[in-house]
Design a protein around this motif. Structure first.
Motif, PDB file in Angstrom:
ATOM      1  N   GLU A 114       0.809  -1.209   0.000  1.00 10.66           N
ATOM      2  CA  GLU A 114       0.000   0.000   0.000  1.00 10.66           C
ATOM      3  C   GLU A 114       0.853   1.274   0.000  1.00 10.66           C
ATOM      4  O   GLU A 114       0.361   2.366   0.241  1.00 10.66           O
ATOM      5  N   ASN A 115       2.147   1.117  -0.257  1.00 16.08           N
ATOM      6  CA  ASN A 115       3.073   2.251  -0.329  1.00 16.08           C
ATOM      7  C   ASN A 115       3.135   3.061   0.966  1.00 16.08           C
ATOM      8  O   ASN A 115       3.401   4.260   0.949  1.00 16.08           O
ATOM      9  N   PHE A 116       2.891   2.392   2.092  1.00 17.91           N
ATOM     10  CA  PHE A 116       3.058   3.058   3.370  1.00 17.91           C
ATOM     11  C   PHE A 116       4.550   3.216   3.639  1.00 17.91           C
ATOM     12  O   PHE A 116       5.345   2.342   3.334  1.00 17.91           O
ATOM     13  N   GLN A 117       4.923   4.323   4.220  1.00 20.82           N
ATOM     14  CA  GLN A 117       6.306   4.534   4.633  1.00 20.82           C
ATOM     15  C   GLN A 117       6.313   4.959   6.091  1.00 20.82           C
ATOM     16  O   GLN A 117       5.395   5.636   6.554  1.00 20.82           O
ATOM     17  N   PHE A 118       7.340   4.536   6.802  1.00 20.33           N
ATOM     18  CA  PHE A 118       7.457   4.927   8.203  1.00 20.33           C
ATOM     19  C   PHE A 118       7.778   6.414   8.250  1.00 20.33           C
ATOM     20  O   PHE A 118       8.860   6.844   7.861  1.00 20.33           O
ATOM     21  N   ASP A 119       6.827   7.197   8.711  1.00 21.30           N
ATOM     22  CA  ASP A 119       6.956   8.661   8.714  1.00 21.30           C
ATOM     23  C   ASP A 119       7.261   9.140  10.127  1.00 21.30           C
ATOM     24  O   ASP A 119       6.368   9.286  10.960  1.00 21.30           O
ATOM     25  N   MET A 120       8.532   9.377  10.389  1.00 19.11           N
ATOM     26  CA  MET A 120       8.957   9.787  11.718  1.00 19.11           C
ATOM     27  C   MET A 120       8.481  11.189  12.077  1.00 19.11           C
ATOM     28  O   MET A 120       8.405  11.554  13.244  1.00 19.11           O
ATOM     29  N   LYS A 121       8.142  11.994  11.074  1.00 17.64           N
ATOM     30  CA  LYS A 121       7.693  13.363  11.335  1.00 17.64           C
ATOM     31  C   LYS A 121       6.186  13.439  11.575  1.00 17.64           C
ATOM     32  O   LYS A 121       5.671  14.487  11.947  1.00 17.64           O
ATOM     33  N   ALA A 122       5.488  12.335  11.349  1.00 14.25           N
ATOM     34  CA  ALA A 122       4.034  12.326  11.561  1.00 14.25           C
ATOM     35  C   ALA A 122       3.734  11.688  12.916  1.00 14.25           C
ATOM     36  O   ALA A 122       4.246  12.137  13.935  1.00 14.25           O
ATOM     37  N   GLU A 150      17.776  11.781  11.170  1.00  9.62           N
ATOM     38  CA  GLU A 150      17.854  13.248  11.125  1.00  9.62           C
ATOM     39  C   GLU A 150      18.045  13.808  12.530  1.00  9.62           C
ATOM     40  O   GLU A 150      18.786  14.768  12.737  1.00  9.62           O
ATOM     41  N   ARG A 151      17.377  13.205  13.493  1.00 12.52           N
ATOM     42  CA  ARG A 151      17.540  13.570  14.898  1.00 12.52           C
ATOM     43  C   ARG A 151      17.856  12.304  15.683  1.00 12.52           C
ATOM     44  O   ARG A 151      16.978  11.589  16.118  1.00 12.52           O
ATOM     45  N   PRO A 152      19.142  12.008  15.891  1.00 12.21           N
ATOM     46  CA  PRO A 152      19.534  10.777  16.574  1.00 12.21           C
ATOM     47  C   PRO A 152      18.999  10.730  18.004  1.00 12.21           C
ATOM     48  O   PRO A 152      18.754  11.761  18.635  1.00 12.21           O
ATOM     49  N   CYS A 153      18.823   9.511  18.510  1.00 13.81           N
ATOM     50  CA  CYS A 153      18.443   9.344  19.909  1.00 13.81           C
ATOM     51  C   CYS A 153      19.581   9.837  20.805  1.00 13.81           C
ATOM     52  O   CYS A 153      20.754   9.676  20.465  1.00 13.81           O
ATOM     53  N   THR A 154      19.246  10.439  21.913  1.00 10.89           N
ATOM     54  CA  THR A 154      20.260  10.887  22.877  1.00 10.89           C
ATOM     55  C   THR A 154      20.199   9.984  24.097  1.00 10.89           C
ATOM     56  O   THR A 154      19.129   9.800  24.682  1.00 10.89           O
ATOM     57  N   CYS A 155      21.344   9.399  24.471  1.00 15.79           N
ATOM     58  CA  CYS A 155      21.385   8.418  25.553  1.00 15.79           C
ATOM     59  C   CYS A 155      22.089   8.986  26.785  1.00 15.79           C
ATOM     60  O   CYS A 155      23.037   9.756  26.673  1.00 15.79           O
ATOM     61  N   GLN A 156      21.605   8.592  27.944  1.00 11.72           N
ATOM     62  CA  GLN A 156      22.195   9.030  29.205  1.00 11.72           C
ATOM     63  C   GLN A 156      23.250   8.036  29.661  1.00 11.72           C
ATOM     64  O   GLN A 156      23.018   6.819  29.616  1.00 11.72           O
ATOM     65  N   ARG A 157      24.361   8.524  30.100  1.00 12.19           N
ATOM     66  CA  ARG A 157      25.468   7.640  30.468  1.00 12.19           C
ATOM     67  C   ARG A 157      25.308   7.004  31.838  1.00 12.19           C
ATOM     68  O   ARG A 157      26.019   6.080  32.167  1.00 12.19           O
ATOM     69  N   LYS A 158      24.401   7.491  32.655  1.00 13.09           N
ATOM     70  CA  LYS A 158      24.198   6.888  33.962  1.00 13.09           C
ATOM     71  C   LYS A 158      23.003   5.941  33.991  1.00 13.09           C
ATOM     72  O   LYS A 158      22.721   5.322  35.013  1.00 13.09           O
ATOM     73  N   ARG A 159      22.307   5.855  32.862  1.00 14.48           N
ATOM     74  CA  ARG A 159      21.170   4.951  32.787  1.00 14.48           C
ATOM     75  C   ARG A 159      21.089   4.359  31.391  1.00 14.48           C
ATOM     76  O   ARG A 159      21.478   4.996  30.427  1.00 14.48           O
ATOM     77  N   LYS A 160      20.566   3.148  31.296  1.00 13.95           N
ATOM     78  CA  LYS A 160      20.384   2.548  29.979  1.00 13.95           C
ATOM     79  C   LYS A 160      19.046   3.023  29.411  1.00 13.95           C
ATOM     80  O   LYS A 160      18.097   2.268  29.253  1.00 13.95           O
ATOM     81  N   ARG A 161      18.999   4.303  29.099  1.00  7.66           N
ATOM     82  CA  ARG A 161      17.783   4.888  28.559  1.00  7.66           C
ATOM     83  C   ARG A 161      18.138   5.985  27.572  1.00  7.66           C
ATOM     84  O   ARG A 161      19.051   6.762  27.795  1.00  7.66           O
TER      85      ARG A 161
END
Length: 439
Positions: A114-122, A150-161
């Motif tokens: 169905e030509n769906f694309q994962f739209d991270m901005k929606a 485009e906007r990488p995840c930011t990880c905390q060094r004192k927690r696995k999150r």
């Protein structure tokens, strides 16, 4: 003239037609002079035409359903096969076997056909169903650390999150252990996730949003996975904080008795591990991918064991086939390629294939009778894995045939010009709860 008895069968697709015909049926039931009858029909038709013209062309857009305007999700009617509750949590089933299920997310065929694309901005959200000892920890880290975004995840060094926000606003696009934590319970299964994810995101973001969900998971060869879980439990793991939510409540201790006394099952032998009838390690992958409401949740008296196994396996196959992506631990490179082509996202590192594992060492040391026992305990998982393997290679060949640059792409997976993987060391960070029972 007496009234006649008329039985009308209503179908959804004929809804609009039946509204009009119901007036005609009632008119025919009465004995009246023909002149009055014709006058009445003429007046009704005149009023109907006048009303349609007025409401269709003169009243405001925000009032009239017939006015021309941009289509929104709530506009879908009985004639439209797309469900309005796409991605919404499932209702609690009072009669699980006969219940009609809604679609918990967009399927693989939706994504490709169905030509769906994962739209991270929606409002698209990727939901990772993490089954124990399938390589999900490594894959989960890849999702938050190694995707070229485009906007990488930011990880905390004192927690696995990590915070995985959309490029244009502070909303989450990834629902997983390392991005949201265990919001729906420790190692939540399909039954738990589909009834929980939407409400948790609403709660987290403070607003109800119409989202599209893309479910993903990993599977592993069942004998190796079972032995890997055995060794993990032998070292002290319990997953005691798992909720096992189903049918509107958490599984009771009567439904799921513990296999051990004390704080853990540390030091358990393989024979003891396999002998406990309540050990969830057996056929874990099938159970975690099935809709447990269909088999009475954890109430083993709801149906016979044979029927329970049959329904649960069929449900697991159906849900797996409907997922936007799944990979197999034994085929890391193929899994990476299928993921990247399905979602049009690229990893900055190649997935590593670890063939020499703890379970493989354990497998070489066990007796033949123990191996037969493990096969019997995981008969559903073995059939599910065989189904999954055939389906994954089918998807792989399909994507491969559509890719004119396949040979070059496949040979250089994880190699992105000017992009190097972050040196973030997961083994140096402090876990939220240092207790091994949470792993």
């Amino acid at each position: 003239m007496a009234k006649k008895s008329v039985e009308v069968q209503v179908f959804d697709s004929d809804f609009a037609l039946l509204l009009r015909e119901s007036v005609t049926y009632e008119i025919k039931m009465e004995s009246r002079p023909k002149s009055k009858f014709r006058t009445f029909v003429f007046v009704c038709v005149l009023l109907a035409v006048t009303g349609i013209v007025y409401f269709g062309y003169f009243c405001p857009d925000q009032v009239c359903a017939l006015s021309s305007r941009e289509t929104v999700w709530s506009d879908w009617t009985f004639r439209t096969p797309i469900q309005d509750n796409l991605g919404k949590p499932l209702q609690t089933h009072s009669e699980p076997v006969s219940s009609k299920l809604s679609n918990p997310g967009l399927s693989y065929d939706d994504v490709l056909n169905e030509n769906f694309q994962f739209d991270m901005k929606a409002h698209d959200v990727m939901v990772f169903l993490h089954i124990q000892k399938t390589g999900g920890t490594s894959f989960g880290r890849h999702l938050v650390r190694d995707l070229d975004l485009e906007r990488p995840c930011t990880c905390q060094r004192k927690r696995k999150r990590c915070y995985c926000f959309r490029p244009n606003r502070k909303e989450i696009w990834l629902f997983s252990r390392y991005s949201t934590g265990w919001k729906c319970g420790l190692h939540a299964d399909w039954t738990e996730l589909t009834s929980c994810v939407d409400s948790e995101l609403d709660k987290n973001e403070g607003d109800k949003v119409k989202r599209r969900y893309f479910y993903i998971t990993l599977l592993r060869e069942p004998i190796s996975r079972f032995l890997s879980e055995f060794r993990h439990v032998q070292r002290g793991a319990t997953w005691r904080n798992s909720r096992h939510w189903c049918g509107g409540h958490v599984a009771t201790r009567e439904e799921l008795p513990l296999c051990y006394k004390g704080d853990s099952w540390k030091g358990v032998t393989l024979d003891q591990f396999a002998a406990c009838p309540y050990n969830l390690a057996a056929n874990r992958q099938t159970r975690m991918l099935a809709d447990l409401a269909l088999v009475g949740c954890y109430n083993m008296s709801y149906m016979s064991p044979v029927e329970r196994d049959r329904v649960m396996l069929a449900s697991a196959k159906k849900n797996l086939a409907s997922m936007a992506f799944f990979g197999l631990t034994e085929y890391q490179k193929i899994a990476q390629y299928v993921f990247e082509e399905t979602f049009n996202l690229r990893f900055a590192v190649p997935f590593e294939q670890h063939n020499a594992t703890v379970s493989s060492v354990t497998l070489s040391m066990i007796r033949q009778d123990q191996l037969e026992t493990i096969r019997r305990l995981n008969d559903l998982d073995l059939e599910l894995y065989s189904f999954a393997k055939a389906l994954m290679f089918q998807r792989f060949e399909r994507l491969k045939s559509k890719d004119p640059l396949f040979k070059e792409r496949f040979a250089h997976l994880g190699e992105l010009p000017g992009r190097q993987s972050d040196s973030f060391d997961w083994d140096q960070v402090i876990y939220d709860d240092n207790n091994i029972t949470q792993k």
